[in-house]
Design an enzyme around this catalytic site. Structure first.
Site, mmCIF file in Angstrom:
data_model
loop_
_atom_site.group_PDB
_atom_site.id
_atom_site.type_symbol
_atom_site.label_atom_id
_atom_site.label_comp_id
_atom_site.label_asym_id
_atom_site.label_seq_id
_atom_site.Cartn_x
_atom_site.Cartn_y
_atom_site.Cartn_z
ATOM 1 N N SER A 19 3.612 -2.021 10.346
ATOM 2 C CA SER A 19 5.068 -1.933 10.470
ATOM 3 C C SER A 19 5.779 -3.242 10.126
ATOM 4 O O SER A 19 6.760 -3.620 10.751
ATOM 5 C CB SER A 19 5.464 -1.451 11.879
ATOM 6 O OG SER A 19 4.972 -0.143 12.114
ATOM 7 N N ASN A 67 0.858 -1.188 0.000
ATOM 8 C CA ASN A 67 0.000 0.000 0.000
ATOM 9 C C ASN A 67 0.895 1.239 0.000
ATOM 10 O O ASN A 67 1.482 1.587 1.020
ATOM 11 C CB ASN A 67 -0.906 -0.029 1.237
ATOM 12 C CG ASN A 67 -1.804 1.190 1.333
ATOM 13 O OD1 ASN A 67 -1.907 1.980 0.395
ATOM 14 N ND2 ASN A 67 -2.454 1.343 2.480
ATOM 15 N N GLU A 109 -6.963 4.316 8.240
ATOM 16 C CA GLU A 109 -6.815 5.758 8.015
ATOM 17 C C GLU A 109 -8.122 6.354 7.491
ATOM 18 O O GLU A 109 -8.474 7.481 7.836
ATOM 19 C CB GLU A 109 -5.654 6.008 7.045
ATOM 20 C CG GLU A 109 -4.306 5.784 7.722
ATOM 21 C CD GLU A 109 -3.180 5.352 6.790
ATOM 22 O OE1 GLU A 109 -2.102 5.023 7.316
ATOM 23 O OE2 GLU A 109 -3.375 5.326 5.551
ATOM 24 N N HIS A 149 -9.546 0.740 5.171
ATOM 25 C CA HIS A 149 -8.263 0.984 5.844
ATOM 26 C C HIS A 149 -8.493 1.893 7.060
ATOM 27 O O HIS A 149 -9.317 2.802 7.018
ATOM 28 C CB HIS A 149 -7.259 1.624 4.881
ATOM 29 C CG HIS A 149 -5.859 1.610 5.410
ATOM 30 N ND1 HIS A 149 -5.411 2.525 6.339
ATOM 31 C CD2 HIS A 149 -4.826 0.774 5.164
ATOM 32 C CE1 HIS A 149 -4.156 2.245 6.638
ATOM 33 N NE2 HIS A 149 -3.778 1.193 5.940
ATOM 34 N N LYS A 165 -0.012 4.222 -0.229
ATOM 35 C CA LYS A 165 -0.714 5.336 0.424
ATOM 36 C C LYS A 165 -0.582 6.605 -0.427
ATOM 37 O O LYS A 165 -0.577 6.535 -1.651
ATOM 38 C CB LYS A 165 -0.217 5.526 1.857
ATOM 39 C CG LYS A 165 -0.374 4.238 2.681
ATOM 40 C CD LYS A 165 -0.136 4.429 4.150
ATOM 41 C CE LYS A 165 -0.286 3.107 4.894
ATOM 42 N NZ LYS A 165 -0.156 3.261 6.345
ATOM 43 N N GLU A 167 -4.964 -5.153 10.724
ATOM 44 C CA GLU A 167 -3.960 -4.113 10.953
ATOM 45 C C GLU A 167 -4.224 -3.429 12.283
ATOM 46 O O GLU A 167 -5.102 -2.562 12.378
ATOM 47 C CB GLU A 167 -4.031 -3.065 9.837
ATOM 48 C CG GLU A 167 -3.710 -3.616 8.469
ATOM 49 C CD GLU A 167 -3.323 -2.499 7.508
ATOM 50 O OE1 GLU A 167 -2.183 -2.523 7.030
ATOM 51 O OE2 GLU A 167 -4.140 -1.609 7.264
ATOM 52 N N GLY A 188 2.752 2.359 10.978
ATOM 53 C CA GLY A 188 3.640 3.508 10.830
ATOM 54 C C GLY A 188 4.280 3.983 12.122
ATOM 55 O O GLY A 188 4.954 5.007 12.154
#
Length: 254
Positions: free
Chosen positions: A212, A10, A98, A96, A12, A166, A172
């Protein structure tokens, strides 16, 4: 039933034309396990999808990072599932964290998106995962089950669904769920699928880990029985993405 290892990258909201060319060049030159061992999908930003599709090696596929919840029309800034199908893009990432956390996408909205994308012939990487606060309060499985249920309520055929677990606190941040933590949630998710969809769906649906993942930790994670691959963020922009793809060999040799 053997589940083929799956590695998604991904990208992003990253990249320039030159950077994308460089990433694709690295991927195209890489020696990786064959398609019968690992399925590889990369997900560039929308503006780079056509270039990526036309330049990328044939054994790797392309995913969009999102698509709209229904047929296109007067939805400024959105991209419909039909458009992706028209471009020959086989995969889309939906739900996702985010998008859930920053853009307020609810479980139900994500479930509707997954169902619509599947109905149009797309394959879906459906993301689930808990925040640090939720993990520390002991509600990880409750949260992940609710996210998965919103999909299960709307989807009967799971053939074209990959679930990406996730943990939000590991995305991250450099913090990674330990292999044991990842295996525990993947195992619980599979048990949930067994109880609420069917034993066949539970046995055949790939549950991949994201948060990560990098070249240093991927082999240990891949060795866990219910970790069927990875959804990779930052590391998918770097050459170490190749090492993560090669972690599929761990599963093949297990």
């Amino acid at each position: 039933m053997a589940r083929k290892f799956f590695v998604g990258g991904n990208w992003k909201c990253n990249g320039t034309s030159d950077e994308v060319k460089k990433i694709i060049s690295t991927l195209n030159a890489a020696e990786v396990p064959s398609q019968d061992v690992v399925e590889v999908v990369v997900s560039p930003p929308f503006v780079f999808i056509p270039f990526t599709k036309s330049s990328l090696r044939q054994d790797f596929h392309v995913a969009a990072q999102n698509c709209w919840v229904k047929k296109g029309g007067a939805y400024t800034g959105e991209v419909s599932a039909e458009m992706l199908v028209n471009l020959g893009i086989p995969w889309v990432i939906l739900g996702h964290s985010e998008r859930r956390l920053i853009l307020g996408e609810s479980n139900e909205f994500v479930g509707d998106k997954v169902a619509y994308a599947l109905s149009q012939g797309l394959k879906v990487i459906a993301c689930v995962g808990e925040t640090l606060e939720q993990r520390e309060s002991g509600s990880t499985m409750e949260v992940v089950a609710a996210q998965t249920k919103a999909i299960a309520d709307r989807v009967s055929d799971w053939t074209n669904v990959v679930i990406a677990y996730e943990p939000v606190w590991a995305i991250g941040t450099g913090k990674v769920a330990t292999p044991a933590q990842a295996q525990e949630v993947h195992d619980d998710l599979r048990k949930w699928l067994h109880a609420h969809t069917s034993p066949d769906v539970a046995a055949s649906t790939r549950i991949i880990y994201g948060g990560s993942v990098n070249g240093a930790n991927c082999k240990e994670l891949a060795a866990k029985p219910d970790v069927d691959g990875f959804l990779v963020g930052g590391a998918s922009l770097k050459p170490e993405f190749i090492d993560i793809i090669k972690a599929a060999e761990v599963k093949k040799n297990a």
